[in-house]
Design a protein around this motif. Sequence first.
Motif, PDB file in Angstrom:
ATOM      1  N   THR A   1      57.985  38.717  30.685  1.00 60.31           N
ATOM      2  CA  THR A   1      58.052  38.437  32.119  1.00 60.31           C
ATOM      3  C   THR A   1      58.934  39.488  32.766  1.00 60.31           C
ATOM      4  O   THR A   1      59.818  40.051  32.114  1.00 60.31           O
ATOM      5  N   ALA A   2      58.692  39.732  34.026  1.00 60.75           N
ATOM      6  CA  ALA A   2      59.496  40.732  34.728  1.00 60.75           C
ATOM      7  C   ALA A   2      60.939  40.268  34.865  1.00 60.75           C
ATOM      8  O   ALA A   2      61.866  41.059  34.810  1.00 60.75           O
ATOM      9  N   GLU A   3      61.133  38.962  35.038  1.00 58.57           N
ATOM     10  CA  GLU A   3      62.475  38.436  35.289  1.00 58.57           C
ATOM     11  C   GLU A   3      63.272  38.214  34.010  1.00 58.57           C
ATOM     12  O   GLU A   3      64.427  38.585  33.915  1.00 58.57           O
ATOM     13  N   ALA A   4      62.652  37.587  33.007  1.00 57.02           N
ATOM     14  CA  ALA A   4      63.385  37.178  31.810  1.00 57.02           C
ATOM     15  C   ALA A   4      63.226  38.138  30.647  1.00 57.02           C
ATOM     16  O   ALA A   4      63.887  37.971  29.631  1.00 57.02           O
ATOM     17  N   GLY A   5      62.345  39.106  30.767  1.00 58.88           N
ATOM     18  CA  GLY A   5      62.102  39.997  29.640  1.00 58.88           C
ATOM     19  C   GLY A   5      61.164  39.333  28.658  1.00 58.88           C
ATOM     20  O   GLY A   5      60.116  38.846  29.033  1.00 58.88           O
ATOM     21  N   ALA A   6      61.536  39.277  27.378  1.00 56.93           N
ATOM     22  CA  ALA A   6      60.691  38.683  26.352  1.00 56.93           C
ATOM     23  C   ALA A   6      61.179  37.282  26.022  1.00 56.93           C
ATOM     24  O   ALA A   6      62.372  37.055  25.847  1.00 56.93           O
ATOM     25  N   VAL A   7      60.254  36.356  25.957  1.00 54.02           N
ATOM     26  CA  VAL A   7      60.563  34.977  25.582  1.00 54.02           C
ATOM     27  C   VAL A   7      59.548  34.543  24.533  1.00 54.02           C
ATOM     28  O   VAL A   7      58.444  35.076  24.460  1.00 54.02           O
ATOM     29  N   ILE A   8      59.909  33.561  23.716  1.00 52.09           N
ATOM     30  CA  ILE A   8      58.965  33.016  22.752  1.00 52.09           C
ATOM     31  C   ILE A   8      57.960  32.184  23.532  1.00 52.09           C
ATOM     32  O   ILE A   8      58.332  31.276  24.270  1.00 52.09           O
ATOM     33  N   ALA A   9      56.683  32.517  23.385  1.00 49.71           N
ATOM     34  CA  ALA A   9      55.632  31.870  24.162  1.00 49.71           C
ATOM     35  C   ALA A   9      55.425  30.438  23.706  1.00 49.71           C
ATOM     36  O   ALA A   9      55.534  30.130  22.520  1.00 49.71           O
ATOM     37  N   LYS A  10      55.125  29.584  24.664  1.00 48.59           N
ATOM     38  CA  LYS A  10      54.843  28.203  24.304  1.00 48.59           C
ATOM     39  C   LYS A  10      53.348  28.024  24.104  1.00 48.59           C
ATOM     40  O   LYS A  10      52.530  28.784  24.614  1.00 48.59           O
ATOM     41  N   THR A  11      53.018  27.012  23.319  1.00 48.90           N
ATOM     42  CA  THR A  11      51.625  26.656  23.086  1.00 48.90           C
ATOM     43  C   THR A  11      51.448  25.217  23.527  1.00 48.90           C
ATOM     44  O   THR A  11      52.331  24.645  24.166  1.00 48.90           O
ATOM     45  N   ALA A  12      50.351  24.621  23.167  1.00 47.79           N
ATOM     46  CA  ALA A  12      50.110  23.219  23.511  1.00 47.79           C
ATOM     47  C   ALA A  12      51.180  22.313  22.908  1.00 47.79           C
ATOM     48  O   ALA A  12      51.416  21.225  23.399  1.00 47.79           O
ATOM     49  N   MET A  13      51.832  22.785  21.841  1.00 44.37           N
ATOM     50  CA  MET A  13      52.879  21.991  21.206  1.00 44.37           C
ATOM     51  C   MET A  13      54.258  22.353  21.739  1.00 44.37           C
ATOM     52  O   MET A  13      55.257  22.070  21.120  1.00 44.37           O
TER      53      MET A  13
END
Length: 113
Positions: free
Chosen positions: A80-92
């Motif tokens: 993301t432009a604001e937070a940089g890299a984050v662990i993506a969420k899934t349906a779980m």
Amino acid sequence: MDELVEFKTDSGASVVVAVDEGSRGVRPVSRGDGVLRQAGQTFNGALESIHTATESALRVFRDGQLKPDAVEIEFGVKLTAEAGAVIAKTAMEGHLVVKLSWAPGANGETSVG
């Protein structure tokens, strides 16, 4: 439509990433498609938090009582432009898969033939 965000690497190269447009707040608006927004940090800086999290997870699994021969950690990364890299969420909600493995006969054990 995804927004295009340009990250610079530490060496000065450009990495353009398509990010979700659904973020709230003020966003640049243009009549044409293809708005390219500059990220607030470098690509290397954006991935640094993921690097640190991975090192920490590996330390937990390698240095614990289980002593696996191999550790494999799998997760999705969202930029993301604001937070940089984050662990993506899934349906779980969170996406993190950890695989531990041991080689037969390791640690002086004999294998059954």
